[in-house]
Write a protein that holds these residues in place. Sequence first.
Motif, PDB file in Angstrom:
ATOM      1  N   LEU A 154      -5.056  -4.546   7.043  1.00 18.93           N
ATOM      2  CA  LEU A 154      -6.173  -3.642   7.321  1.00 18.93           C
ATOM      3  C   LEU A 154      -5.644  -2.392   8.037  1.00 18.93           C
ATOM      4  CD1 LEU A 154      -8.948  -6.101   8.533  1.00 18.93           C
ATOM      5  CD2 LEU A 154      -8.829  -4.926   6.334  1.00 18.93           C
ATOM      6  N   PRO A 155      -5.896  -1.201   7.523  1.00 17.48           N
ATOM      7  CA  PRO A 155      -6.495  -0.993   6.204  1.00 17.48           C
ATOM      8  C   PRO A 155      -5.537  -1.415   5.090  1.00 17.48           C
ATOM      9  CG  PRO A 155      -5.712   1.074   7.078  1.00 17.48           C
ATOM     10  CD  PRO A 155      -5.545   0.078   8.181  1.00 17.48           C
ATOM     11  N   THR A 156      -6.082  -1.716   3.920  1.00 16.30           N
ATOM     12  CA  THR A 156      -5.259  -2.212   2.810  1.00 16.30           C
ATOM     13  C   THR A 156      -4.218  -1.171   2.409  1.00 16.30           C
ATOM     14  OG1 THR A 156      -7.132  -3.489   1.994  1.00 16.30           O
ATOM     15  CG2 THR A 156      -5.300  -3.121   0.472  1.00 16.30           C
ATOM     16  N   PRO A 157      -2.940  -1.538   2.409  1.00 15.40           N
ATOM     17  CA  PRO A 157      -1.897  -0.591   1.987  1.00 15.40           C
ATOM     18  C   PRO A 157      -2.102  -0.163   0.529  1.00 15.40           C
ATOM     19  CG  PRO A 157      -0.934  -2.445   3.139  1.00 15.40           C
ATOM     20  CD  PRO A 157      -2.364  -2.800   2.889  1.00 15.40           C
ATOM     21  N   ASN A 158      -1.743   1.066   0.250  1.00 15.73           N
ATOM     22  CA  ASN A 158      -1.851   1.606  -1.107  1.00 15.73           C
ATOM     23  C   ASN A 158      -0.470   2.107  -1.527  1.00 15.73           C
ATOM     24  OD1 ASN A 158      -2.427   2.884  -3.485  1.00 15.73           O
ATOM     25  ND2 ASN A 158      -3.660   4.516  -2.573  1.00 15.73           N
ATOM     26  N   PHE A 159       0.111   1.469  -2.550  1.00 10.49           N
ATOM     27  CA  PHE A 159       1.463   1.820  -2.988  1.00 10.49           C
ATOM     28  C   PHE A 159       1.481   2.847  -4.114  1.00 10.49           C
ATOM     29  CE2 PHE A 159       1.916  -2.380  -1.045  1.00 10.49           C
ATOM     30  CZ  PHE A 159       2.931  -2.115  -0.138  1.00 10.49           C
ATOM     31  N   GLY A 160       0.348   3.438  -4.390  1.00  6.94           N
ATOM     32  CA  GLY A 160       0.313   4.529  -5.355  1.00  6.94           C
ATOM     33  C   GLY A 160      -0.420   4.198  -6.627  1.00  6.94           C
ATOM     34  N   THR A 161      -0.920   5.251  -7.264  1.00  8.37           N
ATOM     35  CA  THR A 161      -1.639   5.121  -8.530  1.00  8.37           C
ATOM     36  C   THR A 161      -0.684   5.397  -9.677  1.00  8.37           C
ATOM     37  OG1 THR A 161      -3.647   5.914  -7.446  1.00  8.37           O
ATOM     38  CG2 THR A 161      -3.619   5.966  -9.853  1.00  8.37           C
ATOM     39  N   VAL A 162      -0.685   4.509 -10.671  1.00  6.97           N
ATOM     40  CA  VAL A 162       0.240   4.656 -11.798  1.00  6.97           C
ATOM     41  C   VAL A 162      -0.496   4.450 -13.109  1.00  6.97           C
ATOM     42  CG1 VAL A 162       2.264   3.910 -10.498  1.00  6.97           C
ATOM     43  CG2 VAL A 162       0.859   2.211 -11.662  1.00  6.97           C
ATOM     44  N   ALA A 163       0.163   4.887 -14.171  1.00  9.58           N
ATOM     45  CA  ALA A 163      -0.371   4.629 -15.503  1.00  9.58           C
ATOM     46  C   ALA A 163      -0.187   3.153 -15.831  1.00  9.58           C
ATOM     47  CB  ALA A 163       0.356   5.501 -16.526  1.00  9.58           C
ATOM     48  N   ALA A 164      -0.959   2.657 -16.778  1.00  2.00           N
ATOM     49  CA  ALA A 164      -0.900   1.247 -17.152  1.00  2.00           C
ATOM     50  C   ALA A 164       0.509   0.873 -17.610  1.00  2.00           C
ATOM     51  CB  ALA A 164      -1.908   0.971 -18.269  1.00  2.00           C
ATOM     52  N   GLY A 165       0.952  -0.291 -17.164  1.00  3.78           N
ATOM     53  CA  GLY A 165       2.249  -0.800 -17.596  1.00  3.78           C
ATOM     54  C   GLY A 165       3.420  -0.372 -16.748  1.00  3.78           C
ATOM     55  N   THR A 166       3.189   0.418 -15.703  1.00  2.00           N
ATOM     56  CA  THR A 166       4.273   0.832 -14.815  1.00  2.00           C
ATOM     57  C   THR A 166       3.996   0.312 -13.418  1.00  2.00           C
ATOM     58  OG1 THR A 166       3.150   2.915 -14.312  1.00  2.00           O
ATOM     59  CG2 THR A 166       4.719   2.924 -16.153  1.00  2.00           C
ATOM     60  N   GLU A 167       5.033   0.231 -12.617  1.00  2.00           N
ATOM     61  CA  GLU A 167       4.852  -0.307 -11.276  1.00  2.00           C
ATOM     62  C   GLU A 167       4.590   0.802 -10.263  1.00  2.00           C
ATOM     63  OE1 GLU A 167       9.209  -0.727  -9.195  1.00  2.00           O
ATOM     64  OE2 GLU A 167       8.621  -2.317 -10.602  1.00  2.00           O
ATOM     65  N   PRO A 168       3.878   0.490  -9.191  1.00  4.12           N
ATOM     66  CA  PRO A 168       3.560   1.506  -8.177  1.00  4.12           C
ATOM     67  C   PRO A 168       4.836   2.115  -7.588  1.00  4.12           C
ATOM     68  CG  PRO A 168       2.235  -0.463  -7.855  1.00  4.12           C
ATOM     69  CD  PRO A 168       3.270  -0.810  -8.888  1.00  4.12           C
ATOM     70  N   PRO A 169       4.797   3.397  -7.269  1.00  2.00           N
ATOM     71  CA  PRO A 169       5.987   4.068  -6.718  1.00  2.00           C
ATOM     72  C   PRO A 169       6.363   3.617  -5.324  1.00  2.00           C
ATOM     73  CG  PRO A 169       4.110   5.547  -6.730  1.00  2.00           C
ATOM     74  CD  PRO A 169       3.689   4.317  -7.467  1.00  2.00           C
ATOM     75  N   GLY A 170       5.406   3.065  -4.542  1.00  2.00           N
ATOM     76  CA  GLY A 170       5.695   2.662  -3.174  1.00  2.00           C
ATOM     77  C   GLY A 170       5.500   3.808  -2.199  1.00  2.00           C
ATOM     78  N   LEU A 171       5.755   3.510  -0.937  1.00  2.00           N
ATOM     79  CA  LEU A 171       5.628   4.515   0.120  1.00  2.00           C
ATOM     80  C   LEU A 171       6.982   5.196   0.298  1.00  2.00           C
ATOM     81  CD1 LEU A 171       3.689   2.295   2.703  1.00  2.00           C
ATOM     82  CD2 LEU A 171       2.751   3.638   0.800  1.00  2.00           C
ATOM     83  N   LYS A 172       7.059   6.478  -0.010  1.00  2.92           N
ATOM     84  CA  LYS A 172       8.339   7.192  -0.038  1.00  2.92           C
ATOM     85  C   LYS A 172       8.464   8.169   1.125  1.00  2.92           C
ATOM     86  CE  LYS A 172       8.855   7.145  -5.086  1.00  2.92           C
ATOM     87  NZ  LYS A 172       9.009   7.981  -6.297  1.00  2.92           N
ATOM     88  N   ILE A 173       9.603   8.074   1.801  1.00  4.46           N
ATOM     89  CA  ILE A 173      10.016   9.099   2.771  1.00  4.46           C
ATOM     90  C   ILE A 173      11.247   9.757   2.170  1.00  4.46           C
ATOM     91  CG2 ILE A 173      10.740   9.601   5.120  1.00  4.46           C
ATOM     92  CD1 ILE A 173       7.929   8.455   4.942  1.00  4.46           C
ATOM     93  N   VAL A 174      11.198  11.069   1.993  1.00  8.58           N
ATOM     94  CA  VAL A 174      12.236  11.787   1.253  1.00  8.58           C
ATOM     95  C   VAL A 174      12.893  12.848   2.132  1.00  8.58           C
ATOM     96  CG1 VAL A 174      12.740  13.130  -0.831  1.00  8.58           C
ATOM     97  CG2 VAL A 174      10.875  11.461  -0.844  1.00  8.58           C
TER      98      VAL A 174
END
Length: 229
Positions: free
Chosen positions: A172-192
């Motif tokens: 809580l709050p629910t983590p969000n690893f990113g929005t992706v197109a169908a069939g691909t995996e979420p990008p994750g939380l990125k620090i660049v």
Amino acid sequence: MNNLTLKLFHTRMCNKDTKERFHPQQDAGFTLIEMLVVVLMIGILAAIAAPGWAAFVNRQRVNKANDAVLAALQAAQREAKNEKLSYSVSFRKNTTTQNVDVAIYRTDPPSATLPWKPLGADVGVSSDKLLLGANLSSENAANSTTNSPVSYPPPSTPTKITFDYMGALPTLPTPNFGTVAAGTEPPGLKIVVAVPSSANSTSASSVKRCVIVKTLLGSILTAKDDKCS
């Protein structure tokens, strides 16, 4: 010594003086033309080598900075497990020093002043020459745009990732690893961290390194270049 001998000795010495006067021995050294040729060659070699050397230095700098980002996240995760408390890591681009700053701290109770320090200062990283990016829109949440692209600077400033008492991401709050197109995996939380573009110092070049938090359990991995977009 008779007169003939003296005359021969005098003649020999005069001839020697005349030879040295009109045919002096050359001093060791370089002529002006030789010096100019050497300087020109050095200039040409420097012009050829300089871009490659600058690229090497930039890669080394961004690699070290990314190692420091990874170390900060791992340290917060470790402290959370050891103390059985929630720990957070925040990153920001300091507008005064231009350094990338990092702070590791207990999440609760919230600190009035975060313990900011320059990223990688202990390993000699000059983070003032790097860009900070992230795909976060809020704490533990990637932005909702498809594939969650990275922004420079991050829209969430300071950028914050929190670990719970088990070193995982809080539910809580629910983590969000990113929005992706169908069939691909979420990008994750990125620090660049990225090298600025030569054309625009506020845009990232192709030289990027990133640390990605991929799962609810707090799995962390590193990536580079196009994987950090």
